[in-house]
Write an enzyme that holds these catalytic residues in place. Structure first.
Site, PDB file in Angstrom:
ATOM      1  N   SER A 145       0.847  -1.169   0.054  1.00 13.44           N
ATOM      2  CA  SER A 145      -0.175   0.066  -0.049  1.00 13.44           C
ATOM      3  C   SER A 145       0.802   1.218   0.054  1.00 13.44           C
ATOM      4  O   SER A 145       1.909   1.244   0.404  1.00 13.44           O
ATOM      5  CB  SER A 145      -0.810  -0.056   1.211  1.00 13.44           C
ATOM      6  OG  SER A 145      -1.409   1.272   1.475  1.00 13.44           O
ATOM      7  N   TYR A 158      -2.764  -0.944  10.284  1.00  8.28           N
ATOM      8  CA  TYR A 158      -2.663  -1.087   8.888  1.00  8.28           C
ATOM      9  C   TYR A 158      -1.265  -0.628   8.374  1.00  8.28           C
ATOM     10  O   TYR A 158      -0.569  -1.498   7.740  1.00  8.28           O
ATOM     11  CB  TYR A 158      -3.851  -0.451   8.108  1.00  8.28           C
ATOM     12  CG  TYR A 158      -3.768  -0.747   6.604  1.00  8.28           C
ATOM     13  CD1 TYR A 158      -4.118  -2.059   6.319  1.00  8.28           C
ATOM     14  CD2 TYR A 158      -3.313   0.098   5.694  1.00  8.28           C
ATOM     15  CE1 TYR A 158      -4.073  -2.404   4.826  1.00  8.28           C
ATOM     16  CE2 TYR A 158      -3.660  -0.101   4.348  1.00  8.28           C
ATOM     17  CZ  TYR A 158      -3.877  -1.338   3.984  1.00  8.28           C
ATOM     18  OH  TYR A 158      -3.911  -1.730   2.507  1.00  8.28           O
TER      19      TYR A 158
HETATM   20  N1  NAP Z   1      -8.598  -0.895  -1.351  1.00 12.68           N
HETATM   21  C1  NAP Z   1      -7.708  -0.182  -1.540  1.00 12.68           C
HETATM   22  O1  NAP Z   1      -7.935   1.168  -1.246  1.00 12.68           O
HETATM   23  C2  NAP Z   1      -6.444  -0.789  -0.930  1.00 12.68           C
HETATM   24  C3  NAP Z   1      -5.378   0.235  -1.172  1.00 12.68           C
HETATM   25  C4  NAP Z   1      -3.828  -0.189  -1.090  1.00 12.68           C
HETATM   26  C5  NAP Z   1      -3.947  -1.578  -0.832  1.00 12.68           C
HETATM   27  N2  NAP Z   1      -4.816  -2.330  -0.717  1.00 12.68           N
HETATM   28  C6  NAP Z   1      -4.403  -3.951  -0.525  1.00 12.68           C
HETATM   29  O2  NAP Z   1      -4.906  -4.691  -1.627  1.00 12.68           O
HETATM   30  C7  NAP Z   1      -5.274  -6.099  -0.745  1.00 12.68           C
HETATM   31  C8  NAP Z   1      -6.727  -6.350  -1.492  1.00 12.68           C
HETATM   32  O3  NAP Z   1      -7.715  -5.572  -0.875  1.00 12.68           O
HETATM   33  P1  NAP Z   1      -8.974  -5.146  -1.773  1.00 12.68           P
HETATM   34  O4  NAP Z   1      -9.041  -3.655  -1.996  1.00 12.68           O
HETATM   35  O5  NAP Z   1      -9.291  -5.873  -2.813  1.00 12.68           O
HETATM   36  O6  NAP Z   1      -9.957  -5.435  -0.444  1.00 12.68           O
HETATM   37  P2  NAP Z   1     -11.236  -6.709  -0.418  1.00 12.68           P
HETATM   38  O7  NAP Z   1     -12.144  -6.444  -1.429  1.00 12.68           O
HETATM   39  O8  NAP Z   1     -11.733  -6.425   1.028  1.00 12.68           O
HETATM   40  O9  NAP Z   1     -10.601  -7.849  -0.679  1.00 12.68           O
HETATM   41  C9  NAP Z   1      -9.575  -8.369   0.457  1.00 12.68           C
HETATM   42  C10 NAP Z   1      -9.346  -9.925   0.179  1.00 12.68           C
HETATM   43  O10 NAP Z   1      -8.558 -10.396   1.215  1.00 12.68           O
HETATM   44  C11 NAP Z   1      -9.465 -11.900   1.655  1.00 12.68           C
HETATM   45  N3  NAP Z   1      -9.350 -11.745   2.840  1.00 12.68           N
HETATM   46  C12 NAP Z   1      -9.415 -10.765   3.836  1.00 12.68           C
HETATM   47  N4  NAP Z   1      -9.065 -11.458   5.101  1.00 12.68           N
HETATM   48  C13 NAP Z   1      -8.678 -12.602   4.932  1.00 12.68           C
HETATM   49  C14 NAP Z   1      -8.413 -14.026   5.706  1.00 12.68           C
HETATM   50  N5  NAP Z   1      -8.219 -13.875   7.203  1.00 12.68           N
HETATM   51  N6  NAP Z   1      -8.176 -15.101   5.198  1.00 12.68           N
HETATM   52  C15 NAP Z   1      -8.237 -15.400   4.096  1.00 12.68           C
HETATM   53  N7  NAP Z   1      -8.564 -14.319   3.036  1.00 12.68           N
HETATM   54  C16 NAP Z   1      -8.753 -13.032   3.583  1.00 12.68           C
HETATM   55  C17 NAP Z   1     -11.261 -11.436   1.254  1.00 12.68           C
HETATM   56  O11 NAP Z   1     -11.354 -12.665   1.169  1.00 12.68           O
HETATM   57  P3  NAP Z   1     -12.522 -13.532   2.080  1.00 12.68           P
HETATM   58  O12 NAP Z   1     -13.319 -12.213   2.863  1.00 12.68           O
HETATM   59  O13 NAP Z   1     -13.359 -14.242   1.108  1.00 12.68           O
HETATM   60  O14 NAP Z   1     -11.878 -14.159   2.948  1.00 12.68           O
HETATM   61  C18 NAP Z   1     -10.607 -10.841  -0.181  1.00 12.68           C
HETATM   62  O15 NAP Z   1     -10.808 -11.639  -1.227  1.00 12.68           O
HETATM   63  C19 NAP Z   1      -5.130  -5.873   0.563  1.00 12.68           C
HETATM   64  O16 NAP Z   1      -4.031  -6.271   0.728  1.00 12.68           O
HETATM   65  C20 NAP Z   1      -5.170  -4.349   0.923  1.00 12.68           C
HETATM   66  O17 NAP Z   1      -4.383  -3.951   1.978  1.00 12.68           O
HETATM   67  C21 NAP Z   1      -6.209  -1.936  -0.806  1.00 12.68           C
END
Ligand code: NAP
Length: 264
Positions: A145, A158
């Site tokens: 991130s 985070y």
């Molecule tokens: N969205 C943003 O603004 C943003 C910005 C920078 C970085 N990121 C990073 O991008 C990555 C993906 O996030 P996203 O934005 O796509 O959010 P998201 O839509 O909430 O997706 C998160 C994914 O992680 C899985 N997950 C969460 N906790 C888990 C656990 N304990 N065990 C197994 N799977 C788990 C969820 O699947 P289940 O719920 O089905 O388990 C889901 O597939 C993360 O590392 C996040 O920190 C996001």
């Protein structure tokens, strides 16, 4: 050096049930990658697997469970091993966050975020490294991130998890170079996913600076896969994320002052 070829690659993607992980899995499916997908939500994972097949990928393997559970990680690696070929790509993407002041939260919030975002990814990587032996051009893509470059209030746990993930990625990049394994960081800014409705704790409805417009996850995934192919060491998708990282590097004092306004 020529571009990395991801056509037909064997790839493990964590957090593949939605958001950025789903979009990366489907971008790899466009290249007919053989996918091993994991997350906790079975139905969403199956839907991603079905979409991958529509795009020309072989039937993906789906492994359902909590990435923080060591037994799930063992099952995941066993599923990849069953394909009987070396692992080309590990995408460490699963992640969670919380919004609220550090002093007002309990220890569990910090522990849970570090467990999912950092410890689980590091331990999965440890298990996956031996599977990459014999792969032509293996790589690990770590989804970090912009907040690894600069901590912001109401997101302390985070930020800490992503800063640890980033520093660890740099360390193992050097350690794994001799084995021919590349380590690539994806550094997204705000992305339009369900991330903010999946917060494990929320002390207020809105962050003081509101909800900035994010990038579509598909655009982040396209940048990620293109960056992997072009052998980038860090991929920062979109101008807003690039400006944030540059600001953090060039004007940390200015950013400190700006952030202090939002501290309490
Ligand atoms: N969205 C943003 O603004 C943003 C910005 C920078 C970085 N990121 C990073 O991008 C990555 C993906 O996030 P996203 O934005 O796509 O959010 P998201 O839509 O909430 O997706 C998160 C994914 O992680 C899985 N997950 C969460 N906790 C888990 C656990 N304990 N065990 C197994 N799977 C788990 C969820 O699947 P289940 O719920 O089905 O388990 C889901 O597939 C993360 O590392 C996040 O920190 C996001």
């Amino acid at each position: 050096m020529s571009w990395r070829r991801l056509e037909g690659a064997l790839a493990v993607v964590t957090g593949a049930s939605g958001g950025i992980g789903r979009a990366i899995a489907l971008e790899l499916a466009n290249r007919r990658a053989q996918l091993v997908l994991t997350a906790r939500r079975h139905d969403q994972l199956q839907a991603v697997a079905a979409e991958a097949v529509k795009r020309g990928a072989p039937q993906p393997t789906v492994v359902v469970g909590d990435i923080a559970d060591p037994a799930l990680r063992e099952r995941l690696v066993a599923a990849a091993r069953l394909t009987d070929r070396p692992l080309d790509l590990l995408v460490n993407n699963a992640g969670v966050s919380a919004h609220g002041l550090f002093a007002d939260a309990g220890a569990e919030r910090l522990e849970q975020i570090l467990r999912v975002n950092f410890l689980a990814a590091a331990e999965l990587t440890r298990l996956a490294i031996p599977l990459m032996r014999g792969a032509d051009d293996p790589a690990i893509l770590n989804v970090g991130s912009i907040l690894a470059h600069r901590g912001i209030p109401h997101n302390s746990e985070y930020c800490a998890s992503k800063a640890a993930f980033r520093a660890w990625s740099e360390a193992i990049r050097a350690e794994l170079a001799g084995r021919g394994i590349d380590v690539v960081l994806l550094t997204p800014g705000t992305t339009d996913t369900e991330f903010f409705s999946h917060l494990i704790d929320k002390q207020r409805e809105q962050l003081p600076w509101g909800s900035p417009q994010g990038m579509p996850p598909e655009a982040v995934a396209r940048a990620a896969v293109r960056g992997l192919e072009r052998r980038r060491r860090e991929i920062v998708p979109g101008w807003k994320a690039k400006a944030f990282v540059l600001g953090a590097r060039l004007a940390p004092g200015l950013m400190d002052r700006a952030m202090r306004r939002y501290g309490g």
